[in-house]
Design a protein around this motif. Structure first.
Motif, mmCIF file in Angstrom:
data_model
loop_
_atom_site.group_PDB
_atom_site.id
_atom_site.type_symbol
_atom_site.label_atom_id
_atom_site.label_comp_id
_atom_site.label_asym_id
_atom_site.label_seq_id
_atom_site.Cartn_x
_atom_site.Cartn_y
_atom_site.Cartn_z
ATOM 1 N N GLY A 9 0.793 -1.237 0.000
ATOM 2 C CA GLY A 9 0.000 0.000 0.000
ATOM 3 C C GLY A 9 0.820 1.279 0.000
ATOM 4 N N ASP A 10 2.115 1.180 0.329
ATOM 5 C CA ASP A 10 2.959 2.375 0.239
ATOM 6 C C ASP A 10 3.966 2.242 -0.909
ATOM 7 N N GLN A 11 3.589 1.432 -1.900
ATOM 8 C CA GLN A 11 4.453 1.277 -3.087
ATOM 9 C C GLN A 11 3.645 1.601 -4.340
ATOM 10 N N LEU A 12 3.241 2.857 -4.422
ATOM 11 C CA LEU A 12 2.271 3.239 -5.453
ATOM 12 C C LEU A 12 2.902 4.098 -6.551
ATOM 13 N N LYS A 46 -6.359 7.653 7.011
ATOM 14 C CA LYS A 46 -5.158 6.936 6.567
ATOM 15 C C LYS A 46 -5.584 5.647 5.842
ATOM 16 N N ILE A 50 -5.239 5.310 1.682
ATOM 17 C CA ILE A 50 -4.346 4.273 1.138
ATOM 18 C C ILE A 50 -5.139 3.303 0.252
ATOM 19 N N ASN A 273 5.592 9.378 0.855
ATOM 20 C CA ASN A 273 5.744 8.104 1.571
ATOM 21 C C ASN A 273 5.033 6.946 0.885
ATOM 22 N N THR A 274 4.022 7.251 0.084
ATOM 23 C CA THR A 274 3.383 6.176 -0.681
ATOM 24 C C THR A 274 4.055 6.027 -2.053
ATOM 25 N N ASP A 397 0.732 10.325 6.969
ATOM 26 C CA ASP A 397 2.050 9.984 6.431
ATOM 27 C C ASP A 397 2.814 9.008 7.304
#
Ligand code: FAD
Length: 509
Positions: A9-12, A46, A50, A273-274, A397
């Motif tokens: 979810g934080d690799q977008l 959050k 996400i 951060n994503t 974040d």
């Protein structure tokens, strides 16, 4: 199918090299799982932001011709854990190889490594292509040193990446740091920049998340979610920040105001951060604004330092000291959080605003996090692990690699001074100088004892008196301890008695 590729979810980042070519033999997997919604109690925004951003990326990848398997929170086949879902999907697609990008959280890295080692198929981890530094690079810079000074690391980064470095190889303008030009209170001018972030209605997704039983706190803003949810929106917002807000970022970086929850801050941390944005492009845009003459050097340098310096630096601290760093408690603090961390209902006006806007917007800027909320937590002796869980939950974040060093290290001094050279604490005077919080507060910023005395005052002196054994020899605290020496006797006794009484009734402040 030969390969399954996991996206967290934080690799977008839609521009990761994975997506350079379409391949029928590759299936991209994104999953909404209880494992990730439940490891800490999160702010509603959050979770919502996400999931919405993950859904957006899945749509984007499909449109670009990639095969995507999206596991929604309410899918019947969802096993609600990353390894369990992966195992089922590997079997389902008959895939031989699983690939994932290096997770930024130790928790997930450990889980995938351990699980991956037990599988009969190939499991490969590759770079997320996001950061300037590798996980271990900073540990190499500081090998053998007791203190890991950010400034030292930052100057190396400036040189190595040639950021704000002139033709002679010197720092632009002749100085590395322009903090003395920054750090002003905000008197009401210049005018605040407009908030041009997109507005999304995600009430249907929010209903789905709630129906699935996911617990959360804070305001979901489901009808008007204001965070950029894909790269295009993030780029537009970056552009807006650079042209309208960056010029004033430096001067008011440390200011706080009841009139604005962000003042001149960028609100870019969620997009960064994503990984919708790369730090390099944000830094380059800021640098270009300086060269084009549209933003002054102190503003640009101050902004660049946050990203090229602090952001990479805290990540290095995290990887060098995990596991265990999140549990440090050098000062032995153990008081639970007062209830108003979850409601904002306290008579301290600074806290009312800082906690209140955190609950409403899942955002507070750095000085609110550090010098209002964190300051109070440290002075009052709150349990740093509980403080850490609150910060990890509340901010849009917040991901452990960046949140833990900031909370446990910088803000709570619970690492014993590895990250910060002295505790970031203050009495009411600092908060009053930097904000308009104190006027109109129930408490009196000038009084130290008595029912209307600002609690920060007595707690401040009590903090140093109580921790003299650990902090008394810190050379940066010489002045504080000399002052404390002069207060010995009835004055200090009264302060400490008042502080002790405050600490027994934090809930009622
Ligand atoms: P700006 O002030 O506009 O700064 C620009 C960017 O610089 C930010 O987007 C961020 O990417 C980076 N940055 C600034 N300060 C820091 C810092 N100290 N460490 C790392 N990067 C920084 N930041 C997070 O991204 N996630 C967190 O979970 C987080 N927790 C924090 C907890 C505490 C107790 C404290 C004191 C700070 C924390 N920070 C965290 C750092 C900082 O407060 C936020 O990055 C910032 O407020 C985000 O808002 P912005 O994008 O408007 O930042």
């Amino acid at each position: 199918t030969h390969i399954l590729r996991l996206l967290l979810g934080d690799q977008l980042n839609p521009e990761h090299s994975w997506f350079a070519a379409q391949d029928e033999g590759v299936v991209y997997v994104l999953m909404e799982v209880r494992q990730e919604t439940d490891y800490v109690l999160h702010h509603a925004q959050k979770i919502l932001a996400i999931f919405a951003a993950m859904r957006d990326l899945a749509r984007h990848l499909r449109e670009a011709g990639h095969r995507v398997r999206y596991v929604a929170i309410d899918d019947a086949s969802n096993r609600q854990s990353i390894p369990a879902n992966l195992a089922a999907l590997m079997a389902h697609y008959g895939a031989q190889t699983l690939q994932y990008q290096h997770p930024d959280e130790w928790r997930l890295d450990e889980q995938l490594c351990t699980w991956g080692a037990e599988q009969t198929f190939a499991v490969q981890a590759i770079s997320s292509e996001h950061f300037y530094t590798t996980r271990t690079e900073m540990a190499e810079v500081f090998q053998g040193r007791k203190q890991w000074l950010m400034e030292h690391f930052y100057r190396r980064m400036r040189q190595r990446h040639s950021v704000l470095i002139d033709e002679a190889g010197e720092p632009e303008g002749g100085q590395w740091n322009y903090d003395h030009d920054n750090r002003k209170p905000w008197p009401g001018t210049p005018a605040l920049p407009p908030d041009a972030r997109p507005t999304h209605d995600h009430s249907a997704l929010w209903a789905t998340i709630q129906a699935a039983g996911v617990q959360s706190f804070g305001h979901p803003q489901a009808h008007a979610l204001r965070w950029p949810l894909n790269r295009a929106e993030a780029l537009a917002w970056l552009d807006h920040f650079i042209t309208t807000t960056l010029p004033d970022f430096g001067a008011y970086e440390d200011a706080m105001s009841t009139k604005s929850s962000r003042l001149f801050h960028s609100l870019l941390s969620f997009a960064l951060n994503t990984k919708m944005l790369r730090p390099h492009e944000v830094v380059q845009r800021a640098q270009a604004a300086y060269h084009a003459g549209t933003a002054p050097l102190p503003a640009v340098e101050g902004f660049v330092r946050q990203i090229l310096g602090w952001r990479e630096y805290v990540r290095g601290i995290y990887w060098a000291h995990m596991p265990g760093y999140d549990e440090r408690n050098a000062l032995g603090h153990s008081t639970p959080l007062p209830d108003w961390f979850w409601t904002g209902k306290t008579r301290m006006r600074c806290m009312q605003h800082a906690v209140g806007q955190s609950l409403e917007h899942a955002y507070a800027h750095h000085i609110q996090r550090l010098m209002v909320i964190g300051n109070f937590a440290l002075l009052a002796g709150l349990d740093p692990a509980a403080v850490h869980r609150w910060y990890l939950g509340v901010y849009i974040d917040a991901f452990e690699w960046v949140e833990v060093p900031n909370t446990v290290g910088m803000s709570q001094f619970a690492d014993g001074g590895l990250l910060a050279t002295k505790p970031y604490v203050s009495s009411a005077a600092y908060i009053d100088r930097m904000s308009d919080y104190c006027s109109g507060c129930h408490y009196d910023k000038k009084q130290k004892v008595g029912v209307r005395a600002c609690p920060y005052n007595a707690l401040y002196w009590d903090f140093f008196a109580r921790n003299e054994g650990t902090l008394g020899s810190n050379f940066r605290l010489g002045m504080v301890y000399r002052q404390l020496q002069k207060m010995q006797g009835p004055q200090l006794d009264a302060l400490r008695e008042h502080a002790a009484s405050l600490r027994t009734r934090l809930d009622a402040l």
